[in-house]
Design a protein around this motif. Structure first.
Motif, PDB file in Angstrom:
ATOM      1  N   ILE A 145      12.913  47.353   9.807  1.00 10.62           N
ATOM      2  CA  ILE A 145      12.838  46.725   8.491  1.00 10.62           C
ATOM      3  C   ILE A 145      13.845  45.581   8.428  1.00 10.62           C
ATOM      4  CG2 ILE A 145      13.069  47.058   6.016  1.00 10.62           C
ATOM      5  CD1 ILE A 145      10.649  48.428   7.316  1.00 10.62           C
ATOM      6  N   LEU A 146      13.347  44.404   8.094  1.00 11.82           N
ATOM      7  CA  LEU A 146      14.180  43.211   8.040  1.00 11.82           C
ATOM      8  C   LEU A 146      14.636  42.875   6.623  1.00 11.82           C
ATOM      9  CD1 LEU A 146      12.066  40.954  10.439  1.00 11.82           C
ATOM     10  CD2 LEU A 146      13.987  42.459  11.024  1.00 11.82           C
ATOM     11  N   TYR A 147      13.702  42.939   5.673  1.00  8.11           N
ATOM     12  CA  TYR A 147      14.066  42.559   4.312  1.00  8.11           C
ATOM     13  C   TYR A 147      13.152  43.213   3.290  1.00  8.11           C
ATOM     14  CZ  TYR A 147       9.989  39.476   4.287  1.00  8.11           C
ATOM     15  OH  TYR A 147       8.702  39.006   4.326  1.00  8.11           O
ATOM     16  N   TYR A 148      13.626  43.212   2.053  1.00  2.00           N
ATOM     17  CA  TYR A 148      12.874  43.706   0.895  1.00  2.00           C
ATOM     18  C   TYR A 148      13.115  42.694  -0.212  1.00  2.00           C
ATOM     19  CZ  TYR A 148      11.979  46.873  -3.151  1.00  2.00           C
ATOM     20  OH  TYR A 148      11.530  47.458  -4.327  1.00  2.00           O
ATOM     21  N   ASP A 149      12.051  42.104  -0.715  1.00  4.61           N
ATOM     22  CA  ASP A 149      12.146  41.130  -1.816  1.00  4.61           C
ATOM     23  C   ASP A 149      11.305  41.624  -2.978  1.00  4.61           C
ATOM     24  OD1 ASP A 149      13.887  38.998  -1.326  1.00  4.61           O
ATOM     25  OD2 ASP A 149      12.498  38.102   0.097  1.00  4.61           O
ATOM     26  N   LEU A 182      14.150  53.243   2.717  1.00  3.57           N
ATOM     27  CA  LEU A 182      15.063  52.954   3.823  1.00  3.57           C
ATOM     28  C   LEU A 182      15.864  54.175   4.262  1.00  3.57           C
ATOM     29  CD1 LEU A 182      16.443  49.433   2.801  1.00  3.57           C
ATOM     30  CD2 LEU A 182      14.362  50.025   4.058  1.00  3.57           C
ATOM     31  N   GLY A 183      16.098  55.106   3.339  1.00  3.21           N
ATOM     32  CA  GLY A 183      16.867  56.288   3.696  1.00  3.21           C
ATOM     33  C   GLY A 183      18.319  55.998   3.980  1.00  3.21           C
ATOM     34  N   GLU A 184      18.842  54.904   3.439  1.00  6.62           N
ATOM     35  CA  GLU A 184      20.255  54.583   3.614  1.00  6.62           C
ATOM     36  C   GLU A 184      20.798  53.923   2.346  1.00  6.62           C
ATOM     37  OE1 GLU A 184      21.343  51.445   6.359  1.00  6.62           O
ATOM     38  OE2 GLU A 184      19.296  50.657   6.378  1.00  6.62           O
ATOM     39  N   HIS A 185      22.091  54.079   2.141  1.00  6.38           N
ATOM     40  CA  HIS A 185      22.763  53.539   0.973  1.00  6.38           C
ATOM     41  C   HIS A 185      23.305  52.163   1.330  1.00  6.38           C
ATOM     42  CE1 HIS A 185      24.234  54.179  -3.017  1.00  6.38           C
ATOM     43  NE2 HIS A 185      25.513  54.105  -2.701  1.00  6.38           N
ATOM     44  N   PRO A 186      23.194  51.172   0.440  1.00  2.00           N
ATOM     45  CA  PRO A 186      23.758  49.858   0.748  1.00  2.00           C
ATOM     46  C   PRO A 186      25.266  49.931   0.904  1.00  2.00           C
ATOM     47  CG  PRO A 186      23.116  49.981  -1.560  1.00  2.00           C
ATOM     48  CD  PRO A 186      22.564  51.199  -0.896  1.00  2.00           C
ATOM     49  N   VAL A 187      25.805  49.046   1.727  1.00  2.37           N
ATOM     50  CA  VAL A 187      27.251  49.009   1.935  1.00  2.37           C
ATOM     51  C   VAL A 187      27.922  48.001   1.020  1.00  2.37           C
ATOM     52  CG1 VAL A 187      27.100  49.829   4.303  1.00  2.37           C
ATOM     53  CG2 VAL A 187      26.971  47.372   3.842  1.00  2.37           C
ATOM     54  N   ALA A 188      27.133  47.064   0.476  1.00 11.16           N
ATOM     55  CA  ALA A 188      27.697  46.059  -0.416  1.00 11.16           C
ATOM     56  C   ALA A 188      26.617  45.503  -1.331  1.00 11.16           C
ATOM     57  CB  ALA A 188      28.341  44.928   0.388  1.00 11.16           C
ATOM     58  N   ASP A 197      23.832  48.602   6.512  1.00 10.79           N
ATOM     59  CA  ASP A 197      24.384  48.689   7.868  1.00 10.79           C
ATOM     60  C   ASP A 197      23.337  48.412   8.940  1.00 10.79           C
ATOM     61  OD1 ASP A 197      27.113  49.017   7.905  1.00 10.79           O
ATOM     62  OD2 ASP A 197      27.054  51.194   7.692  1.00 10.79           O
ATOM     63  N   SER A 198      22.087  48.766   8.656  1.00 14.44           N
ATOM     64  CA  SER A 198      21.018  48.587   9.632  1.00 14.44           C
ATOM     65  C   SER A 198      20.687  47.121   9.883  1.00 14.44           C
ATOM     66  CB  SER A 198      19.755  49.305   9.157  1.00 14.44           C
ATOM     67  OG  SER A 198      19.281  48.719   7.947  1.00 14.44           O
ATOM     68  N   GLN A 208      31.215  52.644  -1.697  1.00  6.56           N
ATOM     69  CA  GLN A 208      31.745  53.724  -0.890  1.00  6.56           C
ATOM     70  C   GLN A 208      30.630  54.352  -0.070  1.00  6.56           C
ATOM     71  OE1 GLN A 208      33.715  56.524  -3.419  1.00  6.56           O
ATOM     72  NE2 GLN A 208      35.459  55.171  -3.835  1.00  6.56           N
ATOM     73  N   ARG A 209      30.942  54.749   1.110  1.00 11.99           N
ATOM     74  CA  ARG A 209      29.944  55.403   1.961  1.00 11.99           C
ATOM     75  C   ARG A 209      29.717  56.821   1.468  1.00 11.99           C
ATOM     76  NH1 ARG A 209      28.891  52.548   6.553  1.00 11.99           N
ATOM     77  NH2 ARG A 209      30.307  50.824   7.002  1.00 11.99           N
ATOM     78  N   THR A 210      28.448  57.213   1.414  1.00 11.54           N
ATOM     79  CA  THR A 210      28.112  58.567   0.987  1.00 11.54           C
ATOM     80  C   THR A 210      27.445  59.309   2.124  1.00 11.54           C
ATOM     81  OG1 THR A 210      25.978  57.793   0.138  1.00 11.54           O
ATOM     82  CG2 THR A 210      27.828  57.879  -1.405  1.00 11.54           C
ATOM     83  N   GLU A 211      27.638  60.598   2.164  1.00 11.18           N
ATOM     84  CA  GLU A 211      27.030  61.424   3.222  1.00 11.18           C
ATOM     85  C   GLU A 211      25.537  61.593   2.943  1.00 11.18           C
ATOM     86  OE1 GLU A 211      28.518  62.314   5.885  1.00 11.18           O
ATOM     87  OE2 GLU A 211      30.461  61.533   5.273  1.00 11.18           O
TER      88      GLU A 211
END
Length: 227
Positions: free
Chosen positions: A28-32, A63-69, A93-94, A224-227
């Protein structure tokens, strides 16, 4: 605890996740996303809490991931009211990047998502009565092969488009049945309290980014990073 992020239970979003997990889109490259309409103005929440929140939950599910910023900018055109027009960018991060534009000041209602992968791309138009999701076999390829030095490094691929069949049951019905099933069989809901917390964290970060000093509006806020 089930949080009512209804879009996650729609046939369209579930199909998009299915295609991602099957590897159909590649990396996955982007989401608009464009999510705009005329009103409904509210005094207690901004347009981000009203409209962008849908994209935050969809992104978490896909995406199954939390944004870092997060970086956001917005404006309240009418004094004493929350922001009615905003743009938000999320970094992962991906390497994926997500952007959503939301507004209560548009002459038409638009609900459009573009999802780009290294293999295929998707459009999701929620306003369309049929064929809401379309999958495009389009993309680019880059080569450093010395044998092809005379050719362009960037190649373009254009293939077929197809509209996959979507599960037609109403999202609220699916969500309600899922909630009952979780209660009866002690299962964890798809949209559990942890998902709700992650979405609220993104909302808070966007407001923090928007409301810095004017000269710093849109400053990137680390999450903040979450588990």
């Amino acid at each position: 605890l089930l949080v009512d992020h209804t879009f996650i239970y729609t046939g369209a979003v579930r199909k998009m996740r299915e295609l991602i997990q099957a590897g159909e889109l590649g990396r996955i490259l982007y989401y608009d996303s464009i999510r705009v309409n005329l009103g409904l103005f509210q005094r207690d929440v901004s347009v981000i809490s009203d409209l962008a929140v849908h994209d935050f939950s969809i992104l978490d599910y896909l995406l199954g991931e939390h944004p870092v910023a997060v970086s956001a900018n917005g404006v309240n055109h009418f004094p004493g009211t929350p922001e009615n027009h905003a743009n938000v960018t999320l970094f992962y991060d991906s390497g994926a990047i997500a952007h959503t534009s939301v507004s209560w000041l548009a002459p038409v209602k638009v609900r459009l998502i573009l999802l780009g992968g290294s293999k295929k791309m998707i459009t999701y138009d929620d306003v369309e009565p049929s064929e809401k999701v379309k999958v495009y076999d389009k993309g680019v390829s880059i080569t450093d092969d010395p044998a092809k030095i005379q050719e362009m490094r960037v190649g373009y691929r254009t293939g077929d488009m197809h509209a996959p069949r979507l599960f037609g049951t109403e999202a609220l019905r699916i969500e309600s049945e899922h909630f009952v099933d979780c209660i009866e069989h002690r299962k964890m809901p798809i949209t559990d309290g942890q998902l709700g917390l992650r979405v609220v964290e993104i909302i808070e970060a966007t407001h923090q980014s928007m409301r810095r000093k004017v000269r710093r509006n849109g400053e990137t806020v680390q999450l903040q990073r979450t588990e």
